[in-house]
Design an enzyme around this catalytic site. Structure first.
Site, short mmCIF file in Angstrom:
data_model
loop_
_atom_site.label_atom_id
_atom_site.label_comp_id
_atom_site.label_asym_id
_atom_site.label_seq_id
_atom_site.Cartn_x
_atom_site.Cartn_y
_atom_site.Cartn_z
N LYS A 107 -21.66 -0.66 59.38
CA LYS A 107 -20.69 -1.77 59.49
C LYS A 107 -21.15 -2.73 60.58
O LYS A 107 -21.09 -3.95 60.43
CB LYS A 107 -19.30 -1.21 59.79
CG LYS A 107 -18.19 -2.23 59.79
CD LYS A 107 -18.00 -2.94 61.11
CE LYS A 107 -16.86 -3.94 61.05
NZ LYS A 107 -16.79 -4.79 62.22
N HIS B 267 -17.08 -5.72 74.38
CA HIS B 267 -16.20 -6.12 73.29
C HIS B 267 -14.93 -6.77 73.85
O HIS B 267 -14.52 -7.83 73.41
CB HIS B 267 -15.86 -4.87 72.47
CG HIS B 267 -15.23 -5.18 71.16
ND1 HIS B 267 -15.95 -5.66 70.10
CD2 HIS B 267 -13.95 -5.09 70.75
CE1 HIS B 267 -15.13 -5.85 69.08
NE2 HIS B 267 -13.91 -5.51 69.46
C1 MEV Z 1 -17.81 -3.18 65.55
O1 MEV Z 1 -17.53 -4.28 64.73
C2 MEV Z 1 -19.15 -2.59 65.19
C3 MEV Z 1 -19.52 -1.29 65.93
O2 MEV Z 1 -18.48 -0.32 65.74
C4 MEV Z 1 -20.82 -0.82 65.34
C5 MEV Z 1 -21.25 0.55 65.79
O3 MEV Z 1 -20.41 1.39 66.14
O4 MEV Z 1 -22.48 0.77 65.74
C6 MEV Z 1 -19.62 -1.52 67.41
#
Ligand code: MEV
Length: 438
Positions: free
Chosen positions: A280, A393
């Site tokens: 994702k 984030h």
């Molecule tokens: C968030 O949009 C995407 C992540 O969860 C990808 C990952 O966990 O590798 C940060």
């Protein structure tokens, strides 16, 4: 209960909005002005957007951002990304800058074959069907000449058609399985038109095939459609560098970082729960570029996830290893993309995005998109295996929280400064804002 309506698509845009507002928004006085607020004042531009689909009532905005500093096969790129998730463009830009100083990204297209199928039912002798197929195959190709003429001039067209026996799965089920080279076009319309011509010719010729019994002549075409599974339309992108150059921060040991990173990828290779989230994150980068360049992100998503499960277990799209003193990280994905046709010459921002990317061929765009996915995954794994994902984030999400509470420009700048040195959480932002306001 809301009303049903017939002839909705025939109503004018204003009348459609009136009906929606009367039917669903009797308690929301703002509904009509929210819808209209997104209309473009340039009427021609608005009409262009209205006509992309049926029943358009307004425009739905997504931010279009850019991630600069991508060095791909020795050439610099600024990548356009259409996405709503706050941290994606920032993460891509950070990864681009990181790899710019380490030789950049290497990308190569491994194959470009696309697939389409005519699914049909035939009740009879298989040997006779095979003989019929061999007899009719040149006629199938001939029947598509008006469709394939221009594509052939440019070096593309139909590569092959084979008869596939699927009777093990469903009694009487066979396919015409066709392969195509569609060059710079994504090719959906081209492929579907060819398939429909195959189906028509195939059925008509079966009727005239004297070796068939009446029952055998009655071939039932179920459907003719391209496949969005394109495991032979593959691109690979890679980064690598000496492990010693892998960390910018002297607190982090590069060897430990490389090992942890490789383990994180190994986990995504074997554990589907993790692989889905891992992929994702990759699709955050891929979809954003696919959308900005006017390509079909649903087709890409469907094909990519099928590829991720090709060995019977959903797995990571990226891979990593340590070879001697080098860290190597790569992605291999199927991507059916176009840089001509579809929205590419219609949507002004799509045209601009393609121009920003030096008007790429479909192959060049495949490389850029794969790189965007790899960069995104690198950024995510680097955060996940070091600081954790929330720090970066939430920093990016800060603006969304401030906007949610209608912070003024001066409140925003004060709180952005404050949260440079404080962890961002929803409650901490609310508290800081309340303190500022009291
Ligand atoms: C968030 O949009 C995407 C992540 O969860 C990808 C990952 O966990 O590798 C940060």
């Amino acid at each position: 209960m809301s009303k049903s309506i017939s002839g909705f698509s025939k109503l004018s845009k204003t009348k459609k909005i009136d009906w929606i507002v009367d039917t669903y928004f009797s308690n929301n006085k703002n509904a009509k002005s929210i819808i209209k607020q997104y209309w473009n004042t340039n009427e021609k531009l608005q009409q262009l957007h209205d006509e992309f689909i049926e029943n358009t009532i307004t425009n739905y905005y997504l931010p279009l951002g850019v991630a600069p500093n991508f060095l791909i096969n020795g050439k610099m790129h600024t990548i356009p990304m259409a996405i709503e998730e706050s941290s994606v463009v920032a993460a891509a830009s950070k990864a681009a800058k990181f790899w710019l100083d380490r030789g950049g990204f290497k990308a190569e297209v491994l194959s470009t074959t696309k697939i389409g199928q005519v699914h049909f039912m035939y009740a009879g002798d298989k040997a006779k069907l095979t003989a019929f197929f061999n007899h009719v195959k040149p006629k199938l190709i001939l029947a598509t000449k008006p469709i394939t003429k221009n594509m052939e001039k440019r070096g593309g067209g139909i590569l092959d058609i084979v008869l596939r026996d699927k009777t093990q799965d469903i009694p009487g089920y066979y396919q015409l399985h066709a392969t195509f080279e569609t060059l710079d076009a994504m090719g959906a319309n081209f492929i579907n038109s060819c398939l429909e011509a195959f189906a028509k010719t195939f059925k008509a010729a079966a009727n005239d095939f004297t070796d068939f019994t009446d029952k055998e002549k009655d071939i039932q075409v179920i459907m003719s459609i391209l496949s969005n599974y394109v495991p032979e339309c593959l691109v690979r992108a890679e980064v690598s560098c000496p492990i010693a150059e892998l960390t910018e921060n002297s607190d982090i040991d590069p060897v430990a970082f490389a090992n942890t990173f490789v383990q994180a990828v190994n986990i995504a290779e074997v554990e589907p729960y993790r692989a889905v989230t891992h992929n994702k994150g990759i699709m955050n980068g891929i979809d954003a570029v696919v959308l900005a360049t006017g390509n079909d992100f649903r087709a890409v998503e469907a094909g990519v996830h099928a590829y991720a499960s090709r060995n019977g277990r959903y797995s990571s799209l990226t891979h990593a290893k340590i070879e001697g003193d080098r860290f190597i990280f790569w992605i291999e994905i199927p991507l059916a993309l176009g840089t001509v046709g579809g929205l590419t010459s219609l949507h002004p921002l799509v045209k601009l995005s393609l121009e920003l990317l030096h008007k790429p061929t479909a192959k060049a765009l495949m490389q850029i998109v794969a790189v965007a996915g790899l960069a995104q995954n690198f950024a995510a794994l680097r955060s996940l295996t070091t600081t954790g994902i929330q720090e970066g984030h939430m920093k990016m999400h800060l603006m969304n929280i401030l906007n949610q509470f209608e912070a003024s420009d001066s409140e925003k700048s004060k709180l952005i400064a404050h949260f440079k040195t404080h962890p961002v959480t929803h409650s901490a932002v609310v508290e800081a804002l309340e303190k500022l306001r009291s």
